[in-house]
Scaffold this active site. Structure first.
Site, short mmCIF file in Angstrom:
data_model
loop_
_atom_site.label_atom_id
_atom_site.label_comp_id
_atom_site.label_asym_id
_atom_site.label_seq_id
_atom_site.Cartn_x
_atom_site.Cartn_y
_atom_site.Cartn_z
N SER A 96 -21.32 -52.65 106.99
CA SER A 96 -20.91 -51.51 107.83
C SER A 96 -21.78 -50.30 107.53
CB SER A 96 -19.45 -51.15 107.57
OG SER A 96 -19.13 -49.94 108.24
N TYR A 152 -11.81 -49.23 103.14
CA TYR A 152 -12.71 -50.05 103.96
C TYR A 152 -14.16 -49.92 103.47
CZ TYR A 152 -15.23 -51.53 108.22
OH TYR A 152 -16.07 -52.14 109.13
P1 NDP Z 1 -12.77 -56.98 115.90
O1 NDP Z 1 -11.51 -56.45 115.30
O2 NDP Z 1 -13.11 -56.61 117.30
O3 NDP Z 1 -12.79 -58.59 115.77
C1 NDP Z 1 -12.45 -59.12 114.52
C2 NDP Z 1 -12.72 -60.61 114.53
O4 NDP Z 1 -12.45 -61.09 113.21
C3 NDP Z 1 -11.80 -61.38 115.46
O5 NDP Z 1 -12.49 -62.54 115.90
C4 NDP Z 1 -10.64 -61.75 114.55
O6 NDP Z 1 -9.92 -62.91 114.95
C5 NDP Z 1 -11.37 -62.02 113.26
N1 NDP Z 1 -10.53 -61.86 112.09
C6 NDP Z 1 -9.97 -60.72 111.62
N2 NDP Z 1 -9.23 -60.99 110.52
C7 NDP Z 1 -9.33 -62.34 110.31
C8 NDP Z 1 -8.80 -63.22 109.37
N3 NDP Z 1 -8.00 -62.80 108.38
N4 NDP Z 1 -9.12 -64.53 109.45
C9 NDP Z 1 -9.92 -64.99 110.45
N5 NDP Z 1 -10.46 -64.19 111.38
C10 NDP Z 1 -10.16 -62.88 111.32
O7 NDP Z 1 -13.91 -56.52 114.89
P2 NDP Z 1 -15.44 -56.11 115.16
O8 NDP Z 1 -16.08 -57.10 116.03
O9 NDP Z 1 -15.48 -54.68 115.50
O10 NDP Z 1 -16.04 -56.24 113.68
C11 NDP Z 1 -16.77 -57.37 113.26
C12 NDP Z 1 -17.45 -57.04 111.94
O11 NDP Z 1 -18.30 -55.91 112.10
C13 NDP Z 1 -16.48 -56.69 110.82
O12 NDP Z 1 -17.01 -57.18 109.59
C14 NDP Z 1 -16.51 -55.16 110.82
O13 NDP Z 1 -16.13 -54.64 109.57
C15 NDP Z 1 -17.97 -54.92 111.13
N6 NDP Z 1 -18.28 -53.59 111.69
C16 NDP Z 1 -17.80 -53.20 112.92
C17 NDP Z 1 -18.13 -51.97 113.41
C18 NDP Z 1 -17.63 -51.49 114.73
O14 NDP Z 1 -17.85 -50.29 115.04
N7 NDP Z 1 -17.02 -52.31 115.56
C19 NDP Z 1 -18.98 -51.04 112.65
C20 NDP Z 1 -19.45 -51.56 111.40
C21 NDP Z 1 -19.09 -52.79 110.94
P3 NDP Z 1 -8.69 -62.84 116.01
O15 NDP Z 1 -9.34 -62.58 117.34
O16 NDP Z 1 -8.02 -64.15 115.91
O17 NDP Z 1 -7.83 -61.68 115.58
#
Ligand code: NDP
Length: 250
Positions: free
Chosen positions: A145, A159
């Site tokens: 991140s 976080y």
């Molecule tokens: P979202 O919340 O949009 O999507 C999260 C995804 O992770 C979903 O597919 C969800 O599954 C899955 N997930 C969450 N928890 C679990 C779990 N315990 N077990 C299995 N699957 C899980 O997140 P983003 O796409 O925004 O983020 C993706 C990555 O990018 C993360 O690592 C985040 O920290 C990082 N990030 C995001 C930023 C942003 O601005 N969006 C900025 C910087 C980093 P389900 O659909 O089943 O809930």
């Protein structure tokens, strides 16, 4: 010569949290470049099935696995199911994470434990399990991140801490797996338009203002960097963190 359109032809990839957001964009991009892709999800069975259909329409094999990353046995089983179904694993993308933010006094042990389990222990456990299958040219790519090293708002300590841990993991595993020809890298996205951080959310304008480009990324822009690291074009990149953050860190 690498065929740039099919850089990942014949590769097997596993993306954690591939049902939505950045993980879904990564799964699709890896498939567009030729990989067969397994993806995990926690709750979004329908959305995961939609991504699988999309990948199959590209002519690749795809598999969705329900597995809560917070449960090590479930995560390890997902790695084994991927290897069992497709025969091996070439690329692991540690993407799934939770974004639990709040004032110091408001974050209880439930939030702390969940964050540590999903954002730190899971990438470590998945890497351990995948490393048993990765060969020469193997890849471990984690999604960090922009706030791993720059916590611009109050409330991000938990976080941010969890994402900073991935820097240490990435460097340590790069050293450990380098002799086997496996690279280990980190991609730090900036603000990216997903359910977790919608570009039309209440704080989005302020967040976008911290970037040099003044805007959010789309998931596909993060996925492009992941695909590069997954490809042979990045054979000599390991232990690195790449910012795809619109200049957030500048
Ligand atoms: P979202 O919340 O949009 O999507 C999260 C995804 O992770 C979903 O597919 C969800 O599954 C899955 N997930 C969450 N928890 C679990 C779990 N315990 N077990 C299995 N699957 C899980 O997140 P983003 O796409 O925004 O983020 C993706 C990555 O990018 C993360 O690592 C985040 O920290 C990082 N990030 C995001 C930023 C942003 O601005 N969006 C900025 C910087 C980093 P389900 O659909 O089943 O809930």
């Amino acid at each position: 010569m690498i065929d740039v359109m099919n850089r990942l032809e014949g590769n097997i990839a596993l993306v954690t949290g591939g049902s939505r957001g950045i993980g879904a964009a990564v799964a699709l991009r890896l498939a567009e470049e030729g990989a067969d892709v397994a993806l995990t999800y926690e709750n979004s069975a329908e959305r995961a099935a939609g991504i699988v259909e999309h990948i199959k329409a590209l002519g690749r094999r795809a598999l969705a696995i329900q597995a809560d990353c917070a449960v090590p046995e479930a995560l390890t089983a997902a790695v084994e199911e991927t290897a069992g179904t497709f025969g091996r694993i070439d690329v692991l993308v540690n993407n799934a994470a939770v974004f639990l933010v709040g004032a110091l006094e408001d974050l209880g042990t439930a939030e702390i434990d969940r964050t540590l389990a999903v954002n730190i222990r899971a990438p470590f456990v998945a890497s351990q399990a995948a490393a048993r299958h990765l060969g020469q040219g193997g890849r471990i790519i984690s999604i960090g991140s922009n706030v791993a090293e720059r916590a611009v708002f109050p409330g991000l300590a938990l976080y941010s801490m969890s994402k900073t841990a991935l820097i240490g993991m990435t460097k340590g595993l790069a050293r450990e797996l380098g002799p086997r020809g496996i690279t280990v890298n980190l991609v730090h996205p900036g603000p990216t338009n997903t359910d977790a951080n919608p570009a039309d959310g209440p704080n989005a304008a302020a967040i976008a203002g911290f970037t040099a480009l003044g805007r959010y990324a789309e998931g596909a822009e993060i996925a492009a960097a992941v695909a590069h690291l997954a490809s042979a074009d990045a054979d000599y990149i390991t232990g690195a963190a790449i910012n795809v953050d619109g200049g957030f860190a500048a």
